[in-house]
Design a protein around this motif. Structure first.
Motif, PDB file in Angstrom:
ATOM      1  N   GLY A  72      31.203  34.426  34.682  1.00 10.05           N
ATOM      2  CA  GLY A  72      31.396  35.562  35.578  1.00 10.05           C
ATOM      3  C   GLY A  72      32.379  36.547  34.985  1.00 10.05           C
ATOM      4  N   ILE A  73      33.076  37.241  35.874  1.00  9.35           N
ATOM      5  CA  ILE A  73      34.046  38.259  35.471  1.00  9.35           C
ATOM      6  C   ILE A  73      35.418  37.815  35.959  1.00  9.35           C
ATOM      7  CG2 ILE A  73      34.726  40.671  35.697  1.00  9.35           C
ATOM      8  CD1 ILE A  73      31.771  41.294  36.284  1.00  9.35           C
ATOM      9  N   ALA A  74      36.363  37.707  35.046  1.00 10.63           N
ATOM     10  CA  ALA A  74      37.722  37.277  35.396  1.00 10.63           C
ATOM     11  C   ALA A  74      38.670  38.459  35.275  1.00 10.63           C
ATOM     12  CB  ALA A  74      38.175  36.145  34.490  1.00 10.63           C
ATOM     13  N   ARG A  75      39.369  38.769  36.383  1.00  8.47           N
ATOM     14  CA  ARG A  75      40.424  39.788  36.377  1.00  8.47           C
ATOM     15  C   ARG A  75      41.742  39.063  36.111  1.00  8.47           C
ATOM     16  NH1 ARG A  75      41.843  42.025  41.073  1.00  8.47           N
ATOM     17  NH2 ARG A  75      42.624  43.880  40.077  1.00  8.47           N
ATOM     18  N   ARG A  76      42.374  39.331  34.995  1.00 10.71           N
ATOM     19  CA  ARG A  76      43.626  38.654  34.648  1.00 10.71           C
ATOM     20  C   ARG A  76      44.817  39.536  34.978  1.00 10.71           C
ATOM     21  NH1 ARG A  76      42.086  35.851  28.925  1.00 10.71           N
ATOM     22  NH2 ARG A  76      40.606  34.361  29.811  1.00 10.71           N
ATOM     23  N   VAL A  78      49.223  39.386  35.987  1.00 12.16           N
ATOM     24  CA  VAL A  78      50.383  38.692  35.426  1.00 12.16           C
ATOM     25  C   VAL A  78      50.496  37.273  35.988  1.00 12.16           C
ATOM     26  CG1 VAL A  78      52.896  38.724  35.209  1.00 12.16           C
ATOM     27  CG2 VAL A  78      51.619  40.849  35.020  1.00 12.16           C
ATOM     28  N   LEU A  79      50.392  37.119  37.319  1.00 11.20           N
ATOM     29  CA  LEU A  79      50.600  35.805  37.937  1.00 11.20           C
ATOM     30  C   LEU A  79      49.349  35.173  38.527  1.00 11.20           C
ATOM     31  CD1 LEU A  79      54.038  36.300  39.731  1.00 11.20           C
ATOM     32  CD2 LEU A  79      53.559  35.182  37.550  1.00 11.20           C
ATOM     33  N   ARG A  80      48.190  35.785  38.338  1.00 16.21           N
ATOM     34  CA  ARG A  80      46.977  35.162  38.869  1.00 16.21           C
ATOM     35  C   ARG A  80      45.763  35.657  38.110  1.00 16.21           C
ATOM     36  NH1 ARG A  80      43.474  37.364  43.473  1.00 16.21           N
ATOM     37  NH2 ARG A  80      43.821  39.571  43.173  1.00 16.21           N
ATOM     38  N   THR A  81      44.713  34.847  38.158  1.00 17.86           N
ATOM     39  CA  THR A  81      43.423  35.224  37.602  1.00 17.86           C
ATOM     40  C   THR A  81      42.388  35.096  38.700  1.00 17.86           C
ATOM     41  OG1 THR A  81      44.025  34.492  35.386  1.00 17.86           O
ATOM     42  CG2 THR A  81      41.679  34.687  35.866  1.00 17.86           C
ATOM     43  N   GLU A  82      41.655  36.176  38.945  1.00 21.37           N
ATOM     44  CA  GLU A  82      40.606  36.169  39.963  1.00 21.37           C
ATOM     45  C   GLU A  82      39.265  36.066  39.259  1.00 21.37           C
ATOM     46  OE1 GLU A  82      38.923  38.956  43.583  1.00 21.37           O
ATOM     47  OE2 GLU A  82      40.169  39.851  42.025  1.00 21.37           O
ATOM     48  N   MET A  83      38.495  35.017  39.569  1.00 19.32           N
ATOM     49  CA  MET A  83      37.184  34.820  38.973  1.00 19.32           C
ATOM     50  C   MET A  83      36.112  35.274  39.958  1.00 19.32           C
ATOM     51  SD  MET A  83      35.518  34.061  36.464  1.00 19.32           S
ATOM     52  CE  MET A  83      34.785  32.930  35.378  1.00 19.32           C
ATOM     53  N   ILE A  84      35.278  36.189  39.535  1.00 21.67           N
ATOM     54  CA  ILE A  84      34.149  36.658  40.341  1.00 21.67           C
ATOM     55  C   ILE A  84      32.896  36.117  39.659  1.00 21.67           C
ATOM     56  CG2 ILE A  84      32.976  38.649  41.329  1.00 21.67           C
ATOM     57  CD1 ILE A  84      35.610  40.225  40.774  1.00 21.67           C
ATOM     58  N   GLU A  85      32.272  35.132  40.268  1.00 25.34           N
ATOM     59  CA  GLU A  85      31.111  34.482  39.644  1.00 25.34           C
ATOM     60  C   GLU A  85      29.881  35.376  39.736  1.00 25.34           C
ATOM     61  OE1 GLU A  85      30.714  30.636  41.411  1.00 25.34           O
ATOM     62  OE2 GLU A  85      32.674  29.990  40.680  1.00 25.34           O
TER      63      GLU A  85
END
Length: 138
Positions: A72-76, A78-85
């Motif tokens: 998917g698409i990972a938004r990185r 500083v303190l978290r990574t959001e994965m959008i599958e």
């Protein structure tokens, strides 16, 4: 067997990263200086509060980079990574020809990156979308 599109990593511009990190720090520094100079309490509380809120936003929600791969698409941030599958993405768009955003099946809009993309970067997004039958609008 499913074809695999090449991966892609997009980085936010250095100027935007620097401004996003330095602005909260400058507001908090000014708040401390106002507090030390015995200025009106509301001035330095407002500046310190605004700096703290902006700082939390930068740490948790300002994407420094975006990684596109087979999961998917990972938004990185500083303190978290959001994965959008990929299975949750309904549409990929380029709002106002600047940056790239996705719309998920639950109707949420996710701004991935806010800078002008090169033609090759847009083509790689279009390839990823085509492989997964996702609508891509420029």
């Amino acid at each position: 067997m499913r074809k695999e599109a090449p991966g892609l990593t997009l980085h936010e511009s250095k100027l935007r990263v620097w401004l996003s990190v330095s602005t909260p720090a400058m507001l908090v520094t000014l708040a401390v200086l106002f507090a030390l100079s015995e200025a009106n309490i509301w001035i330095w509380l407002l500046m310190g509060g605004a700096g703290a809120i902006l700082g939390v936003f930068v740490l948790f929600d300002f994407a420094l980079s975006v990684v596109v791969d087979d999961r998917g698409i990972a938004r990185r941030c500083v303190l978290r990574t959001e994965m959008i599958e990929w299975g949750t993405i309904q549409r990929i768009t380029t709002p106002l020809r600047r940056g790239i955003a996705v719309v998920t099946q639950d109707g949420r809009h996710h701004i991935l990156i806010d800078r002008r993309l090169h033609r090759t970067e847009l083509d790689l997004f279009a390839t990823q979308a085509k492989l997964r039958a996702i609508e891509f609008k420029e």
